[in-house]
Design a protein around this motif. Structure first.
Motif, short mmCIF file in Angstrom:
data_model
loop_
_atom_site.label_atom_id
_atom_site.label_comp_id
_atom_site.label_asym_id
_atom_site.label_seq_id
_atom_site.Cartn_x
_atom_site.Cartn_y
_atom_site.Cartn_z
N MET A 125 1.33 -20.85 19.44
CA MET A 125 2.30 -20.97 18.36
C MET A 125 3.71 -20.83 18.93
SD MET A 125 2.37 -18.93 14.76
CE MET A 125 3.32 -19.59 13.40
N LYS A 126 4.64 -21.65 18.46
CA LYS A 126 6.02 -21.63 18.94
C LYS A 126 6.88 -20.88 17.92
CE LYS A 126 5.35 -26.01 21.35
NZ LYS A 126 5.74 -27.44 21.43
N ALA B 196 10.29 -25.08 17.29
CA ALA B 196 9.64 -23.89 16.76
C ALA B 196 8.84 -24.21 15.50
CB ALA B 196 10.68 -22.82 16.45
N ASP B 197 7.69 -23.57 15.37
CA ASP B 197 6.91 -23.64 14.13
C ASP B 197 7.44 -22.65 13.10
OD1 ASP B 197 4.87 -25.44 15.27
OD2 ASP B 197 4.31 -23.69 16.47
N LYS C 69 -2.92 -20.32 12.05
CA LYS C 69 -2.73 -19.18 12.95
C LYS C 69 -2.45 -17.93 12.12
CE LYS C 69 -2.56 -21.06 17.23
NZ LYS C 69 -3.29 -20.58 18.42
N PHE D 295 13.17 -17.94 22.19
CA PHE D 295 12.07 -18.89 21.92
C PHE D 295 10.86 -18.51 22.76
CE2 PHE D 295 9.69 -22.78 22.80
CZ PHE D 295 9.47 -23.25 21.51
N ASP E 213 6.52 -19.50 23.28
CA ASP E 213 5.31 -20.28 22.97
C ASP E 213 4.11 -19.46 23.42
OD1 ASP E 213 3.25 -22.08 22.68
OD2 ASP E 213 4.28 -23.73 23.72
N THR E 214 3.29 -19.05 22.49
CA THR E 214 2.13 -18.20 22.84
C THR E 214 1.11 -18.96 23.68
OG1 THR E 214 1.03 -18.76 20.76
CG2 THR E 214 2.40 -16.78 20.79
N ASP E 215 1.19 -20.29 23.67
CA ASP E 215 0.26 -21.08 24.49
C ASP E 215 0.79 -21.31 25.90
OD1 ASP E 215 -1.58 -21.35 22.40
OD2 ASP E 215 -0.49 -23.06 21.56
#
Length: 555
Positions: free
Chosen positions: A1-2, A34-35, A144, A260, A262-264
């Motif tokens: 998730m961003k 970003a999400d 998520k 910023f 990103d969890t990925d």
């Protein structure tokens, strides 16, 4: 998730300005892909709003602003917004408002998480206003799951603190729900905060969140408010901490920033050394700038005596507001040394600020002439000394009224602690810039002010401290040396130690400690009439330290 963490600087009650700031950073988050863009606690209305929360029109404006922010998310491709705001409870019993994190998506308020733990200590007064949440729940964004918490809700981990302040732990409850329903999902704990700065707090906060991340095997993301609101200064320093307890990303300190993550595509952030002198300087600069500007002013006046306290305040003011917005006023009396006048001039020249000299000899002489019939037969003493300070205060306030510039007071925490300051004299003004800085720390901050070139004259740094209100006066005539006094004050004012504890801990005569304690207690009436003090320690004078004036006790 961003996810983008937007640490912004809101102003209490500036709904339009806060809305525009939120939309600006939401758009920047969108550009990064970003999400979700996350904003601090009560970012919509500003923190702390205090008794404005009891005004229905204030709460209604917050609601209108949230609706405008939600509308922004309606357009395709725009990220969701998570922001702190106040909402009415709409219940017949209990408090009328709640402190919430509102998730805005698709043009509407999709989810509201209410704050559960309401601090009621130090500067916090949230139980006065807010209704606590009865329960917490997870929310999904793009399939998520997220655990959303608000500031204090993340500060009750039984494995980190030796003693819990609350019987429940919202994070633990959310993780138990996660365990039941989403065992295989990556854990993300979001925390929106308005966590004020004080010496050492940033490290405590980081250690606490790291322990939380490790304990629950989760990403912990904390976005913190930045900026000054009255006495409080918020440092930002937002964090992303990985499940291993290591910092994966961090925000700037004492300025707005967008973090910023990103969890990925996780990363590890380099460790950031935290120098408390630099942090204190940055806090005082930010607090001064925001206090002056948020109160609607541009210019300030500083009474320059040639001493180190006024020199430091002037240096902070220049960095905060610019040389064109700071005016130094020298007000020498017959007891002011030529060296002090020269030092004040040199400081003003080094800073590049306007400097005006207003000698008070004649005014002081006229006051003495008027008072002579009543003062007849009495020796020159405290009344005459304080009269000089009060003349100076009157001149500064006259200039303030005439030219619309705020007066910055120059007293330090050591002086305010023991009453070595004059009510309606050197205490007059709009803001006590260094009122939470002990004298010994004033010197370290002054040396930092000279880090690139000489700002504060060397003579100012070297000469013995003196109020110069009588011939050959020195602070040490009335007070213990500051390297003895300040540790006593630190123990008594900030840590509430007894005289016996302090004497034993510092190898001092208990009678000396008690004499200092007595000065502290006798000076409470002065402090309660003082200008707001910028808070940079755990226990500052002001709303976070509440003692009665009329007392007869030493503990």
């Amino acid at each position: 998730m961003k996810i983008a963490l937007a640490q912004i600087n809101p102003t209490v009650g500036d709904f339009a300005g806060n809305r525009d700031r939120i939309l600006e950073y939401a758009a920047r988050g969108a550009e990064l892909g970003a999400d979700l863009v996350v904003f601090p606690e009560l970012a919509v209305c500003g923190y702390p709003p205090a008794d404005f929360l009891e005004k229905s029109t204030f709460v209604a404006k917050a609601g209108h602003t949230v609706a405008e922010l939600a509308e922004w998310t309606r357009a395709p491709g725009r990220p969701s917004i998570l922001c702190g705001t106040v909402m009415p409870t709409n219940v017949p019993v209990g408090k009328q408002v709640k402190n919430v994190a509102a998730l805005l998506s698709g043009g509407r308020v999709r989810f509201v998480q209410q704050k559960m733990l309401l601090p009621f200590y130090d500067v916090f007064d949230e139980q006065r206003y807010f209704e606590p949440a009865a329960h917490q729940q997870l929310i999904e964004i793009g399939e998520k799951p997220l655990a959303i918490t608000i500031c204090e809700d993340a500060w009750n981990d039984k494995d980190f603190w030796p003693r819990q302040l609350y019987p429940v732990d919202p994070v633990e409850s959310l993780m138990e729900e996660w365990q039941k329903e989403r065992v295989k999902e990556q854990r993300i704990i979001l925390n929106i905060s308005a966590s004020p700065y004080w010496h050492g707090k940033a490290q405590v906060r980081e250690d606490m969140l790291a322990a939380l991340a490790e304990r629950h095997g989760a990403y912990v993301m904390m976005v913190n408010q930045v900026g000054g609101n009255d006495s409080l200064i918020f440092d930002g320093s937002s964090l992303v901490i990985g499940p291993d307890g290591k910092v994966a990303a961090r925000g700037a300190s004492f300025k707005e920033d967008l973090v910023f993550f990103d969890t990925d595509a996780p990363a590890v952030s380099a460790a950031k050394p935290w120098d408390e002198t630099v942090a204190t300087w940055s806090a005082l600069v930010l607090g001064t700038r925001d206090y002056v500007r948020k109160c609607g002013f541009k210019k300030v006046l500083v009474g320059l005596s040639g001493g180190i306290d006024s020199a430091l305040v002037a240096a902070i003011a220049v960095e905060a507001l610019g040389v064109e917005n700071v005016v130094g006023i020298g007000m020498p009396s017959e007891y002011s040394s030529l060296g002090s006048i020269a030092d004040a001039r040199k400081l003003a020249k080094n800073l590049g600020i306007r400097f005006e000299l207003l000698p008070i000899h004649e005014v002081f002489a006229q006051y003495q002439h008027v008072l002579k019939p009543l003062f007849a037969g009495t020796p020159f003493g405290l009344a005459e000394e304080n009269l000089q300070a009060r003349i100076r205060g009157s001149l500064l306030m006259a200039l303030s009224n005439k030219f619309g510039a705020l007066v910055l007071t120059t007293g330090n925490k050591s002086e305010m602690s023991v009453g070595y300051c004059t009510l309606y004299g050197d205490m007059v003004g709009a803001l006590a810039v260094i009122g939470d800085v002990f004298k010994t720390r004033v010197y370290s901050l002054s040396r930092y002010a000279n880090r690139e070139r000489e700002i504060i004259p060397q003579a100012t740094l070297e000469k013995p401290p003196s109020a110069e209100l009588r011939p050959e006066q020195k602070d040490s005539d009335s007070l213990p040396p500051y390297d003895v006094l300040d540790p006593i004050l630190d123990a008594y004012v900030e840590r509430y130690c007894s005289a016996e504890q302090i004497a034993e801990e510092q190898n001092l005569d208990v009678a000396l400690v008690r004499s200092v304690q007595k000065l502290v207690e006798q000076s409470e009436y002065k402090r309660q009439q003082a200008a707001p003090v910028l808070k940079v320690t755990r226990k500052s004078f002001g709303m976070g330290r509440r003692f009665p004036i009329a007392v007869k006790v030493q503990v």
